[in-house]
Write an enzyme that holds these catalytic residues in place. Structure first.
Site, PDB file in Angstrom:
ATOM      1  N   HIS A 160     -29.048  -7.836 -10.619  1.00 42.49           N
ATOM      2  CA  HIS A 160     -29.570  -8.884  -9.744  1.00 42.49           C
ATOM      3  C   HIS A 160     -31.087  -8.893  -9.829  1.00 42.49           C
ATOM      4  O   HIS A 160     -31.705  -8.015 -10.451  1.00 42.49           O
ATOM      5  CB  HIS A 160     -29.080  -8.699  -8.307  1.00 42.49           C
ATOM      6  CG  HIS A 160     -29.546  -7.459  -7.625  1.00 42.49           C
ATOM      7  ND1 HIS A 160     -29.225  -6.185  -8.056  1.00 42.49           N
ATOM      8  CD2 HIS A 160     -30.324  -7.281  -6.518  1.00 42.49           C
ATOM      9  CE1 HIS A 160     -29.759  -5.293  -7.248  1.00 42.49           C
ATOM     10  NE2 HIS A 160     -30.440  -5.924  -6.305  1.00 42.49           N
ATOM     11  N   HIS A 210     -33.589  -8.478  -7.670  1.00 38.90           N
ATOM     12  CA  HIS A 210     -34.503  -7.716  -6.826  1.00 38.90           C
ATOM     13  C   HIS A 210     -35.323  -6.810  -7.738  1.00 38.90           C
ATOM     14  O   HIS A 210     -34.803  -6.222  -8.695  1.00 38.90           O
ATOM     15  CB  HIS A 210     -33.742  -6.904  -5.775  1.00 38.90           C
ATOM     16  CG  HIS A 210     -33.320  -7.724  -4.597  1.00 38.90           C
ATOM     17  ND1 HIS A 210     -32.296  -7.360  -3.738  1.00 38.90           N
ATOM     18  CD2 HIS A 210     -33.792  -8.912  -4.118  1.00 38.90           C
ATOM     19  CE1 HIS A 210     -32.162  -8.287  -2.785  1.00 38.90           C
ATOM     20  NE2 HIS A 210     -33.048  -9.227  -2.998  1.00 38.90           N
ATOM     21  N   ASP A 218     -36.609  -3.886  -7.888  1.00 35.72           N
ATOM     22  CA  ASP A 218     -36.328  -2.498  -8.261  1.00 35.72           C
ATOM     23  C   ASP A 218     -35.199  -2.386  -9.276  1.00 35.72           C
ATOM     24  O   ASP A 218     -34.840  -1.273  -9.681  1.00 35.72           O
ATOM     25  CB  ASP A 218     -36.031  -1.638  -7.024  1.00 35.72           C
ATOM     26  CG  ASP A 218     -34.883  -2.161  -6.172  1.00 35.72           C
ATOM     27  OD1 ASP A 218     -34.658  -3.383  -6.165  1.00 35.72           O
ATOM     28  OD2 ASP A 218     -34.217  -1.350  -5.502  1.00 35.72           O
ATOM     29  N   HIS A 219     -34.677  -3.533  -9.716  1.00 37.84           N
ATOM     30  CA  HIS A 219     -33.615  -3.513 -10.726  1.00 37.84           C
ATOM     31  C   HIS A 219     -34.013  -4.218 -12.030  1.00 37.84           C
ATOM     32  O   HIS A 219     -33.244  -4.167 -12.990  1.00 37.84           O
ATOM     33  CB  HIS A 219     -32.338  -4.138 -10.162  1.00 37.84           C
ATOM     34  CG  HIS A 219     -31.719  -3.311  -9.083  1.00 37.84           C
ATOM     35  ND1 HIS A 219     -30.626  -2.497  -9.290  1.00 37.84           N
ATOM     36  CD2 HIS A 219     -32.067  -3.128  -7.788  1.00 37.84           C
ATOM     37  CE1 HIS A 219     -30.320  -1.873  -8.156  1.00 37.84           C
ATOM     38  NE2 HIS A 219     -31.185  -2.241  -7.234  1.00 37.84           N
ATOM     39  N   ASP A 268     -26.409  -3.469  -6.398  1.00 34.18           N
ATOM     40  CA  ASP A 268     -26.393  -3.188  -4.978  1.00 34.18           C
ATOM     41  C   ASP A 268     -25.257  -3.979  -4.323  1.00 34.18           C
ATOM     42  O   ASP A 268     -24.977  -5.100  -4.719  1.00 34.18           O
ATOM     43  CB  ASP A 268     -27.705  -3.591  -4.330  1.00 34.18           C
ATOM     44  CG  ASP A 268     -28.886  -2.757  -4.784  1.00 34.18           C
ATOM     45  OD1 ASP A 268     -28.712  -1.869  -5.612  1.00 34.18           O
ATOM     46  OD2 ASP A 268     -30.010  -3.030  -4.329  1.00 34.18           O
ATOM     47  N   HIS A 278     -28.678   5.198  -5.718  1.00 31.80           N
ATOM     48  CA  HIS A 278     -29.455   4.187  -4.997  1.00 31.80           C
ATOM     49  C   HIS A 278     -29.783   4.660  -3.576  1.00 31.80           C
ATOM     50  O   HIS A 278     -29.631   3.939  -2.601  1.00 31.80           O
ATOM     51  CB  HIS A 278     -28.721   2.841  -4.963  1.00 31.80           C
ATOM     52  CG  HIS A 278     -29.638   1.679  -4.680  1.00 31.80           C
ATOM     53  ND1 HIS A 278     -29.834   1.175  -3.413  1.00 31.80           N
ATOM     54  CD2 HIS A 278     -30.408   0.941  -5.505  1.00 31.80           C
ATOM     55  CE1 HIS A 278     -30.682   0.153  -3.470  1.00 31.80           C
ATOM     56  NE2 HIS A 278     -31.052   0.007  -4.730  1.00 31.80           N
TER      57      HIS A 278
END
Length: 301
Positions: free
Chosen positions: A60, A62, A64-65, A210, A268
């Site tokens: 996705h 976001h 941090d990914h 996530d 995570h």
């Protein structure tokens, strides 16, 4: 099948922890799953060959990914990469990356192919002669997919003593390994099971991060060998997990139990906790086979 954790902590990178990225090795193929900031540094630390990464899967959008992705692509160019690179991720990933490459005048000197995902149903997104990859629709604040990696069944293994006993010529070996019976010159039919051994059971790996607690994924991951499931919070912060659409260690364990997976790997983690051992302790009250991801850790699956 081998899993190398490059980063497995939530939100922001720190000097001692990194955001999500991992390398899954299957039958001499390397798949990069997510690409948080600092991924290429972690690749170097773990002595992983950049040139062997031909597929990248982004869960996705976001940061941090995927904030490490444009830097990795730029480094590939500086290393004079020739192989095509395929990126699988949500719709919008192409626009984000191409804008950065255009404005920095950093066009790659290799084929860059985007496969944008929009379906809310599980779909096959990659397949070759050894491996297939399907999406696992997850439940998060924005459109998110997990990924299910499955080995394909190997050909059957020759029973050398049996084929020698029946004096079968080598030109028939491939047909035998493909599962065919053999008709001998004297008219006898030798069934394949007398000439071969079963191949190893194909392995499977499910990446789910996530996501909030979501029983809809259970039929998709049922009986997988290894499940990586996010566990951002402990159950004491269940209200925060619900608000941010993340999962607790106990919820991850519940999914593993209901899906009857063989092994659960947690990751995570929120950095609010003093020790990640708390996550394992909590999960093991529900599901016995729990391992903890950590940066630089390798699992032989």
């Amino acid at each position: 099948m081998k899993l190398t954790i490059l980063g497995c902590y939530a939100a922001t990178p720190r000097t001692i922890t990194n955001p999500t990225a991992q390398i899954l090795e299957i039958k001499n193929r390397l798949f990069l799953i997510d690409c948080g900031e600092g991924t290429q540094v972690q690749l170097r630390k773990n002595k992983i060959k950049f040139s062997k990464i031909n597929q990248i899967f982004i869960s996705h959008l976001h940061g941090d990914h995927f904030f490490g992705l444009v830097g990795l692509i730029s480094t590939f160019s500086l290393l004079n990469r020739n192989n095509d690179l395929h990126i699988y991720g949500p719709k919008g990933i192409k626009e984000i990356i191409m804008l950065q490459l255009r404005l920095s005048n950093s066009w790659p000197n290799f084929g860059l192919h985007f496969h944008e995902l929009v379906s809310n149903q599980s779909e096959l997104i990659f397949e070759d002669e050894k491996v297939l990859v399907e999406t696992i629709p997850l439940k998060h604040r924005i459109y998110t997919n997990g990924f299910l990696f499955r080995e394909k069944m190997d050909e059957r293994k020759l029973n050398i003593e049996a084929v020698q006993e029946y004096q079968i010529e080598k030109c028939y070996f491939q047909n035998i390994k493909n599962g065919k019976d053999i008709l001998l010159g004297d008219g006898r039919l030798i069934v394949n099971s007398q000439l071969t051994f079963d191949p190893p059971k194909p392995k499977s790996y499910a990446f789910c991060s996530d996501t909030s607690y979501n029983e809809a994924i259970i039929p998709l991951i049922e009986n997988v060998d290894v499940l990586y499931h996010e566990s951002t919070f402990l159950q004491s912060e269940e209200n925060l997990a619900s608000k941010t659409m993340h999962a607790t260690a106990m919820e991850a364990a519940t999914i593993a139990q209901k899906a009857q997976v063989q092994q659960l790997i947690l990751g995570h983690y929120s950095t609010r906790y003093d020790s990640i051992s708390f996550f394992k302790e909590e999960a093991e009250t529900i599901f016995p086979n729990v391992l903890l991801a950590d940066d630089g850790k390798t699992f032989d699956l």
